[in-house]
Design an enzyme around this catalytic site. Sequence first.
Site, PDB file in Angstrom:
ATOM      1  N   SER A   1      25.116  27.074  43.668  1.00 46.62           N
ATOM      2  CA  SER A   1      26.468  26.562  43.480  1.00 46.62           C
ATOM      3  C   SER A   1      27.402  27.718  43.169  1.00 46.62           C
ATOM      4  CB  SER A   1      26.490  25.569  42.311  1.00 46.62           C
ATOM      5  OG  SER A   1      27.833  25.290  41.934  1.00 46.62           O
TER       6      SER A   1
ATOM      7  N   TYR B   1      24.402  23.203  33.928  1.00 47.92           N
ATOM      8  CA  TYR B   1      24.288  23.187  35.396  1.00 47.92           C
ATOM      9  C   TYR B   1      24.508  24.596  35.953  1.00 47.92           C
ATOM     10  CZ  TYR B   1      25.681  22.144  40.246  1.00 47.92           C
ATOM     11  OH  TYR B   1      25.789  22.126  41.615  1.00 47.92           O
TER      12      TYR B   1
HETATM   13  N1  LIG Z   1      28.728  18.293  46.034  1.00 48.00           N
HETATM   14  C1  LIG Z   1      29.217  19.432  45.574  1.00 48.00           C
HETATM   15  O1  LIG Z   1      30.440  19.606  45.424  1.00 48.00           O
HETATM   16  C2  LIG Z   1      28.292  20.575  45.261  1.00 48.00           C
HETATM   17  C3  LIG Z   1      28.845  21.806  44.893  1.00 48.00           C
HETATM   18  C4  LIG Z   1      28.005  22.875  44.618  1.00 48.00           C
HETATM   19  C5  LIG Z   1      26.628  22.707  44.721  1.00 48.00           C
HETATM   20  N2  LIG Z   1      26.127  21.493  45.076  1.00 48.00           N
HETATM   21  C6  LIG Z   1      24.668  21.366  45.156  1.00 48.00           C
HETATM   22  O2  LIG Z   1      24.313  20.810  46.416  1.00 48.00           O
HETATM   23  C7  LIG Z   1      23.134  20.005  46.266  1.00 48.00           C
HETATM   24  C8  LIG Z   1      23.390  18.586  46.770  1.00 48.00           C
HETATM   25  O3  LIG Z   1      24.524  18.091  46.088  1.00 48.00           O
HETATM   26  P1  LIG Z   1      25.071  16.603  46.358  1.00 48.00           P
HETATM   27  O4  LIG Z   1      26.503  16.612  45.969  1.00 48.00           O
HETATM   28  O5  LIG Z   1      24.681  16.115  47.699  1.00 48.00           O
HETATM   29  O6  LIG Z   1      24.271  15.847  45.205  1.00 48.00           O
HETATM   30  P2  LIG Z   1      23.787  14.309  45.078  1.00 48.00           P
HETATM   31  O7  LIG Z   1      23.708  14.025  43.630  1.00 48.00           O
HETATM   32  O8  LIG Z   1      24.629  13.448  45.936  1.00 48.00           O
HETATM   33  O9  LIG Z   1      22.324  14.382  45.699  1.00 48.00           O
HETATM   34  C9  LIG Z   1      21.273  14.936  44.997  1.00 48.00           C
HETATM   35  C10 LIG Z   1      20.018  14.248  45.465  1.00 48.00           C
HETATM   36  O10 LIG Z   1      18.931  14.751  44.678  1.00 48.00           O
HETATM   37  C11 LIG Z   1      18.121  13.666  44.303  1.00 48.00           C
HETATM   38  N3  LIG Z   1      17.412  13.959  43.078  1.00 48.00           N
HETATM   39  C12 LIG Z   1      17.928  14.030  41.823  1.00 48.00           C
HETATM   40  N4  LIG Z   1      16.952  14.229  40.924  1.00 48.00           N
HETATM   41  C13 LIG Z   1      15.791  14.319  41.627  1.00 48.00           C
HETATM   42  C14 LIG Z   1      14.430  14.505  41.266  1.00 48.00           C
HETATM   43  N5  LIG Z   1      14.054  14.612  39.976  1.00 48.00           N
HETATM   44  N6  LIG Z   1      13.498  14.532  42.239  1.00 48.00           N
HETATM   45  C15 LIG Z   1      13.848  14.386  43.548  1.00 48.00           C
HETATM   46  N7  LIG Z   1      15.121  14.186  43.947  1.00 48.00           N
HETATM   47  C16 LIG Z   1      16.073  14.152  42.997  1.00 48.00           C
HETATM   48  C17 LIG Z   1      19.087  12.500  44.128  1.00 48.00           C
HETATM   49  O11 LIG Z   1      18.418  11.246  44.192  1.00 48.00           O
HETATM   50  C18 LIG Z   1      20.078  12.734  45.254  1.00 48.00           C
HETATM   51  O12 LIG Z   1      19.716  12.051  46.436  1.00 48.00           O
HETATM   52  C19 LIG Z   1      22.769  20.074  44.783  1.00 48.00           C
HETATM   53  O13 LIG Z   1      21.855  21.115  44.577  1.00 48.00           O
HETATM   54  C20 LIG Z   1      24.091  20.428  44.125  1.00 48.00           C
HETATM   55  O14 LIG Z   1      23.895  21.058  42.877  1.00 48.00           O
HETATM   56  C21 LIG Z   1      26.915  20.433  45.346  1.00 48.00           C
END
Ligand SMILES: NC(=O)c1ccc[n+]([C@@H]2O[C@H](COP(=O)([O-])OP(=O)(O)OC[C@H]3O[C@@H](n4cnc5c(N)ncnc54)[C@H](O)[C@@H]3O)[C@@H](O)[C@H]2O)c1
Length: 271
Positions: free
Chosen positions: A148, A161
């Site tokens: 991130s 985080y």
């Molecule tokens: N969306 C953003 O703006 C953003 C920004 C920077 C980084 N990220 C990173 O991108 C990635 C995806 O983000 P997103 O927004 O799609 O998140 P999200 O929360 O929509 O999806 C995360 C997924 O991980 C799964 N998950 C959570 N805990 C789990 C576990 N213990 N075991 C297995 N699966 C598990 C959830 O069920 C979910 O489907 C993450 O690593 C997040 O930190 C996202």
Amino acid sequence: MGLVEGKVAIVTGAGANIGEACAKMLSANGASVVVADINAEGAERVAGEINAGGGTAMAHAVDLGDEASIAAMVAAVMERFGKIDILHNNAANTGAAQMTRDAALLEMEEEVWDAAFDINTRGTMLMTKHVIPHMIAGGGGSIVNTSSGTSLLGDVLNPAYAASKAAVNALTRNTAAQFGKANIRCNAVLPGLVLSPVARAQMTEEQLNLIQRHVLLPRESVADDIAGVVTWLASDMSGFVTAQIISADGGICHHLPHYADMMDMMAAAQG
Ligand SMILES: NC(=O)c1ccc[n+]([C@@H]2O[C@H](COP(=O)([O-])OP(=O)(O)OC[C@H]3O[C@@H](n4cnc5c(N)ncnc54)[C@H](O)[C@@H]3O)[C@@H](O)[C@H]2O)c1
């Protein structure tokens, strides 16, 4: 031929949002995809949509907080596909219940801090630990860790985080160093703000506008912006790229702090 034709890919957290987009783009580029998520319903839906569209996908419910669950999934993948070429460690503990409690350091609860590291960092390490022996046996592979932009810069929210993702950056470089000679590459992709339904639910319109002012490009980011980088890093097109921490954030983490104010001042000066 797709970019990852014939390869087998595991995508964690692929039951929704960014992980879903990554699983679908890897599939569209020829990979067989394991849709791994703690949310079994989401994983089944995404795998079902890929299979219905002519791709090959397998849903698997996994809890990245539980090493036995990870080991069982890797065994199931080997039984079904016989190899693992690509691992995308995308899942993170980003639910509202976690993120809203991950705020003021002076009020930080140990369980909130640990819950960030348990899934985001230790889960990524455990997936890597269990997949790499199969990559070595298969002659190599590509691991893509989702970090991130918050891992690079200071902020007033979500310190657990951010720290857990900074640890993912370090893990990425260590994985690349330990297994490069086994022809295994490891890189990290750093999204900025990707407006998934989850992210939107956690932010007000005012917060969204405040962030968008600092993005160098004229639009908001979408999940496919990340999926494109992941697919390239997973493919042989990036065959000499390893140990890299790659932002796909519209430049938000890569300009001088006064950028947006300067843009406003210049616009005001022009009347
Ligand atoms: N969306 C953003 O703006 C953003 C920004 C920077 C980084 N990220 C990173 O991108 C990635 C995806 O983000 P997103 O927004 O799609 O998140 P999200 O929360 O929509 O999806 C995360 C997924 O991980 C799964 N998950 C959570 N805990 C789990 C576990 N213990 N075991 C297995 N699966 C598990 C959830 O069920 C979910 O489907 C993450 O690593 C997040 O930190 C996202």
